[in-house]
Design an enzyme around this catalytic site. Sequence first.
Site, PDB file in Angstrom:
ATOM      1  N   SER A 185       0.856  -1.180   0.000  1.00  0.00           N
ATOM      2  CA  SER A 185       0.000   0.000   0.000  1.00  0.00           C
ATOM      3  C   SER A 185       0.894   1.232   0.000  1.00  0.00           C
ATOM      4  O   SER A 185       1.827   1.324   0.809  1.00  0.00           O
ATOM      5  CB  SER A 185      -0.905   0.027   1.236  1.00  0.00           C
ATOM      6  OG  SER A 185      -1.412   1.332   1.478  1.00  0.00           O
ATOM      7  N   GLY A 186       0.605   2.181  -0.876  1.00  0.00           N
ATOM      8  CA  GLY A 186       1.414   3.392  -0.942  1.00  0.00           C
ATOM      9  C   GLY A 186       1.261   4.259   0.294  1.00  0.00           C
ATOM     10  O   GLY A 186       2.259   4.684   0.898  1.00  0.00           O
ATOM     11  N   SER A 187       0.017   4.573   0.694  1.00  0.00           N
ATOM     12  CA  SER A 187      -0.181   5.451   1.851  1.00  0.00           C
ATOM     13  C   SER A 187       0.364   4.814   3.125  1.00  0.00           C
ATOM     14  O   SER A 187       0.975   5.495   3.960  1.00  0.00           O
ATOM     15  CB  SER A 187      -1.667   5.789   2.019  1.00  0.00           C
ATOM     16  OG  SER A 187      -2.446   4.627   2.205  1.00  0.00           O
ATOM     17  N   GLY A 193      -1.820   5.386  -2.926  1.00  0.00           N
ATOM     18  CA  GLY A 193      -0.650   5.192  -3.774  1.00  0.00           C
ATOM     19  C   GLY A 193      -0.879   4.141  -4.840  1.00  0.00           C
ATOM     20  O   GLY A 193      -0.505   4.324  -6.008  1.00  0.00           O
ATOM     21  N   THR A 194      -1.523   3.020  -4.453  1.00  0.00           N
ATOM     22  CA  THR A 194      -1.758   1.960  -5.435  1.00  0.00           C
ATOM     23  C   THR A 194      -2.778   2.394  -6.487  1.00  0.00           C
ATOM     24  O   THR A 194      -2.685   1.994  -7.649  1.00  0.00           O
ATOM     25  CB  THR A 194      -2.209   0.666  -4.750  1.00  0.00           C
ATOM     26  OG1 THR A 194      -3.254   0.957  -3.803  1.00  0.00           O
ATOM     27  CG2 THR A 194      -1.056  -0.018  -4.030  1.00  0.00           C
TER      28      THR A 194
END
Length: 353
Positions: free
Chosen positions: A91-93, A259-260
Amino acid sequence: MNTVHTIKLLDTHAGGDVSRIVTAGIDTLPGSTVRQQMEYLRDDADGLRQLLLGEPYGIPEMSVDLLVPATHPEAVAGYIIMEVMGYPIYSGSNTLCTATAVLEMGIVPKQEGLQRFKLEAPAGLVQIEARVRNGVVESVTCEGLPSYIDSYRDTILVPGIGDVTYSVAYSGGFYALVDAEALGFKLVRDEEAALAACAHKIIEAIQAHRGFSHYTLGDVGPLLFLHFMGPEEQVAQGYVRSRSATYVHPGVICRSTTGTGTSARLALMHHEGRLAPGDKLETVSLRETGFIGTFTGTHQEGAYQVVENTITGRSYVLADSTIVINCDDPMVACGELHHILSDRHAQPAPVKE
């Protein structure tokens, strides 16, 4: 005698999405890799995720990141991501928040200017670049997972909506990408409930129609994410901005654009021939927060042209706290916690008068 346990948390957010970083109070997990430790939590000890994302401690819109010792020699720490839908491998965040926590806790000492280190996610090693000024973490850039388009501009009949055109990308999970304007949305905050209801119907229809398989990972579960794409605004040469919203099944519209979700959008733009290396996409959320995705290159994986990318954002610390878990509390479900709660942090519960 009943006992209470304590868990230490560093609450953070990136783009509005709250990530609760669990920093202490959990026993060492079995497994020789962070991925195996994640699978242990998922299959045998899901209690921590349920506890921290449900009443009375949390809400499903949050995420949880459990810090664990890295198993790869190049990584400074490992982390396991927990969300309402389960255990995403990336996960980006959550990565932005975990990287910030690692710096704020001193696991990686802050250095002025740019500094680089690696974290270990269930998906593998993640390169981090943090910018620090006057002791403040001003931004973090992390690698997005290699992303690709699985299917392009398919159409499905969705009950209550009609025919919906969608593409599917993989960027750490499978994403349905849909045009927000075509569905009647401007992507403003007042639409949040309607966006969630619409996305729920679309995801349910796609799940009933077909499944998806990753080119190397195989079955990574059903399609659980949907990304609403707003119109693109050309800000500068090689720089595009777009309002966006990401839905996580079941029922959650993320506070950030994710982010994803941003990586999935980059994969679509490249598939349509609209990106050159170095080009950027800024996604803007319903709450006016944003992430910047940068297209850095491609490589071929079988039949797929895979997009390499980075995600840049900022995370803020909200609270540094210790929560108390009393298994005598009828609101607290401790059944799946006994595998992982550390006795070192247990003490007798107060005696009732």
